[in-house]
Design a protein around this motif. Structure first.
Motif, PDB file in Angstrom:
ATOM      1  N   ILE A 131      48.786 -46.013  74.156  1.00  0.00           N
ATOM      2  CA  ILE A 131      49.027 -47.272  73.451  1.00  0.00           C
ATOM      3  C   ILE A 131      50.044 -47.134  72.323  1.00  0.00           C
ATOM      4  N   ASN A 132      50.618 -45.973  72.169  1.00  0.00           N
ATOM      5  CA  ASN A 132      51.516 -45.719  71.052  1.00  0.00           C
ATOM      6  C   ASN A 132      52.968 -45.594  71.484  1.00  0.00           C
ATOM      7  N   SER A 133      53.833 -46.232  70.726  1.00  0.00           N
ATOM      8  CA  SER A 133      55.258 -45.990  70.882  1.00  0.00           C
ATOM      9  C   SER A 133      55.606 -44.631  70.297  1.00  0.00           C
ATOM     10  N   MET A 134      56.549 -43.951  70.937  1.00  0.00           N
ATOM     11  CA  MET A 134      56.950 -42.620  70.526  1.00  0.00           C
ATOM     12  C   MET A 134      58.442 -42.596  70.254  1.00  0.00           C
ATOM     13  N   GLY A 135      58.838 -41.681  69.417  1.00  0.00           N
ATOM     14  CA  GLY A 135      60.250 -41.540  69.102  1.00  0.00           C
ATOM     15  C   GLY A 135      60.698 -40.099  69.126  1.00  0.00           C
ATOM     16  N   TRP A 136      61.979 -39.914  69.364  1.00  0.00           N
ATOM     17  CA  TRP A 136      62.640 -38.625  69.221  1.00  0.00           C
ATOM     18  C   TRP A 136      63.675 -38.740  68.110  1.00  0.00           C
ATOM     19  N   TYR A 137      63.650 -37.790  67.205  1.00  0.00           N
ATOM     20  CA  TYR A 137      64.637 -37.666  66.145  1.00  0.00           C
ATOM     21  C   TYR A 137      65.225 -36.264  66.174  1.00  0.00           C
ATOM     22  N   ARG A 138      66.342 -36.105  65.503  1.00  0.00           N
ATOM     23  CA  ARG A 138      66.920 -34.779  65.376  1.00  0.00           C
ATOM     24  C   ARG A 138      67.501 -34.607  63.983  1.00  0.00           C
ATOM     25  N   GLN A 139      67.603 -33.356  63.568  1.00  0.00           N
ATOM     26  CA  GLN A 139      68.159 -33.042  62.264  1.00  0.00           C
ATOM     27  C   GLN A 139      68.914 -31.724  62.341  1.00  0.00           C
ATOM     28  N   ALA A 140      70.181 -31.774  62.000  1.00  0.00           N
ATOM     29  CA  ALA A 140      71.009 -30.590  61.921  1.00  0.00           C
ATOM     30  C   ALA A 140      71.003 -30.064  60.493  1.00  0.00           C
ATOM     31  N   PRO A 141      71.244 -28.762  60.298  1.00  0.00           N
ATOM     32  CA  PRO A 141      71.274 -28.215  58.944  1.00  0.00           C
ATOM     33  C   PRO A 141      72.264 -28.953  58.054  1.00  0.00           C
ATOM     34  N   GLY A 142      71.806 -29.347  56.876  1.00  0.00           N
ATOM     35  CA  GLY A 142      72.660 -30.056  55.942  1.00  0.00           C
ATOM     36  C   GLY A 142      72.900 -31.507  56.272  1.00  0.00           C
ATOM     37  N   LYS A 143      72.274 -32.011  57.313  1.00  0.00           N
ATOM     38  CA  LYS A 143      72.461 -33.394  57.732  1.00  0.00           C
ATOM     39  C   LYS A 143      71.153 -34.169  57.607  1.00  0.00           C
ATOM     40  N   GLN A 144      71.279 -35.479  57.550  1.00  0.00           N
ATOM     41  CA  GLN A 144      70.100 -36.334  57.520  1.00  0.00           C
ATOM     42  C   GLN A 144      69.490 -36.467  58.907  1.00  0.00           C
ATOM     43  N   ARG A 145      68.219 -36.779  58.924  1.00  0.00           N
ATOM     44  CA  ARG A 145      67.531 -37.027  60.175  1.00  0.00           C
ATOM     45  C   ARG A 145      68.157 -38.215  60.896  1.00  0.00           C
ATOM     46  N   GLU A 146      68.325 -38.088  62.201  1.00  0.00           N
ATOM     47  CA  GLU A 146      68.985 -39.093  63.012  1.00  0.00           C
ATOM     48  C   GLU A 146      68.065 -39.527  64.146  1.00  0.00           C
ATOM     49  N   LEU A 147      67.992 -40.815  64.374  1.00  0.00           N
ATOM     50  CA  LEU A 147      67.221 -41.333  65.497  1.00  0.00           C
ATOM     51  C   LEU A 147      67.935 -41.024  66.805  1.00  0.00           C
ATOM     52  N   VAL A 148      67.206 -40.417  67.734  1.00  0.00           N
ATOM     53  CA  VAL A 148      67.703 -40.200  69.081  1.00  0.00           C
ATOM     54  C   VAL A 148      67.334 -41.379  69.974  1.00  0.00           C
ATOM     55  N   GLY A 149      66.062 -41.741  69.967  1.00  0.00           N
ATOM     56  CA  GLY A 149      65.619 -42.870  70.764  1.00  0.00           C
ATOM     57  C   GLY A 149      64.131 -43.077  70.660  1.00  0.00           C
ATOM     58  N   THR A 150      63.676 -44.179  71.235  1.00  0.00           N
ATOM     59  CA  THR A 150      62.265 -44.541  71.205  1.00  0.00           C
ATOM     60  C   THR A 150      61.820 -44.989  72.587  1.00  0.00           C
ATOM     61  N   ILE A 151      60.518 -44.941  72.799  1.00  0.00           N
ATOM     62  CA  ILE A 151      59.924 -45.468  74.017  1.00  0.00           C
ATOM     63  C   ILE A 151      58.617 -46.146  73.648  1.00  0.00           C
ATOM     64  N   THR A 152      58.419 -47.361  74.130  1.00  0.00           N
ATOM     65  CA  THR A 152      57.208 -48.107  73.849  1.00  0.00           C
ATOM     66  C   THR A 152      56.092 -47.680  74.786  1.00  0.00           C
ATOM     67  N   SER A 153      54.891 -48.189  74.505  1.00  0.00           N
ATOM     68  CA  SER A 153      53.758 -47.900  75.373  1.00  0.00           C
ATOM     69  C   SER A 153      53.993 -48.397  76.788  1.00  0.00           C
ATOM     70  N   GLY A 154      54.800 -49.447  76.933  1.00  0.00           N
ATOM     71  CA  GLY A 154      55.119 -49.988  78.237  1.00  0.00           C
ATOM     72  C   GLY A 154      56.293 -49.332  78.929  1.00  0.00           C
ATOM     73  N   GLY A 155      56.959 -48.400  78.246  1.00  0.00           N
ATOM     74  CA  GLY A 155      58.046 -47.663  78.859  1.00  0.00           C
ATOM     75  C   GLY A 155      59.440 -48.163  78.535  1.00  0.00           C
ATOM     76  N   SER A 156      59.563 -49.176  77.702  1.00  0.00           N
ATOM     77  CA  SER A 156      60.883 -49.656  77.309  1.00  0.00           C
ATOM     78  C   SER A 156      61.523 -48.682  76.338  1.00  0.00           C
ATOM     79  N   THR A 157      62.810 -48.433  76.502  1.00  0.00           N
ATOM     80  CA  THR A 157      63.502 -47.435  75.698  1.00  0.00           C
ATOM     81  C   THR A 157      64.669 -48.025  74.928  1.00  0.00           C
ATOM     82  N   ASN A 158      64.987 -47.381  73.824  1.00  0.00           N
ATOM     83  CA  ASN A 158      66.176 -47.656  73.038  1.00  0.00           C
ATOM     84  C   ASN A 158      66.747 -46.332  72.588  1.00  0.00           C
TER      85      ASN A 158
END
Length: 113
Positions: free
Chosen positions: A31-58
């Motif tokens: 029932i939970n939406s999940m996300g992927w983020y990434r962070q390179a050394p010296g850089k801010q955290r960046e959104l990679v993408g998300t997926i909802t409980s129903g499978g929709s992605t961004n």
């Protein structure tokens, strides 16, 4: 205890592929939406993408057309398929339960030229 464990990172040549996994426990994963983020050394955290409980992605603009997020609710696992990798994709990749802003420990992805 809620836990997220990322795996699948490693060293890959530019143009190659990797598939990351994030296994969740202690949470109603389906029932939970999940996300992927990434962070390179010296850089801010960046959104990679998300997926909802129903499978929709961004996806973030930098990975659109190259990365794909999917989930297997029976296995309480979300995946990040990364194709056509570039050196600028080098980072520690984290998954998160978006509702709770709860993070795993990350997995290192290094892309060489």
């Amino acid at each position: 205890q809620v836990q997220l464990v990322e795996s699948g990172g490693g060293l890959v040549q530019a143009g190659g592929s990797l598939r990351l996994s994030c296994a969740a426990s202690g949470v109603a994963f389906n029932i939970n939406s999940m996300g992927w983020y990434r962070q390179a050394p010296g850089k801010q955290r960046e959104l990679v993408g998300t997926i909802t409980s129903g499978g929709s992605t961004n996806y973030g603009d930098s990975v659109k057309g190259r990365f794909t997020i999917s989930r297997d609710n029976a296995k309480n696992t979300v995946y990040l398929q990364m194709n056509s990798l570039k050196p600028e994709d080098t980072a520690v990749y984290y998954c998160t339960i978006l509702k709770y802003n709860f993070w795993g420990q990350g997995t290192q992805v290094t892309v060489s030229s």
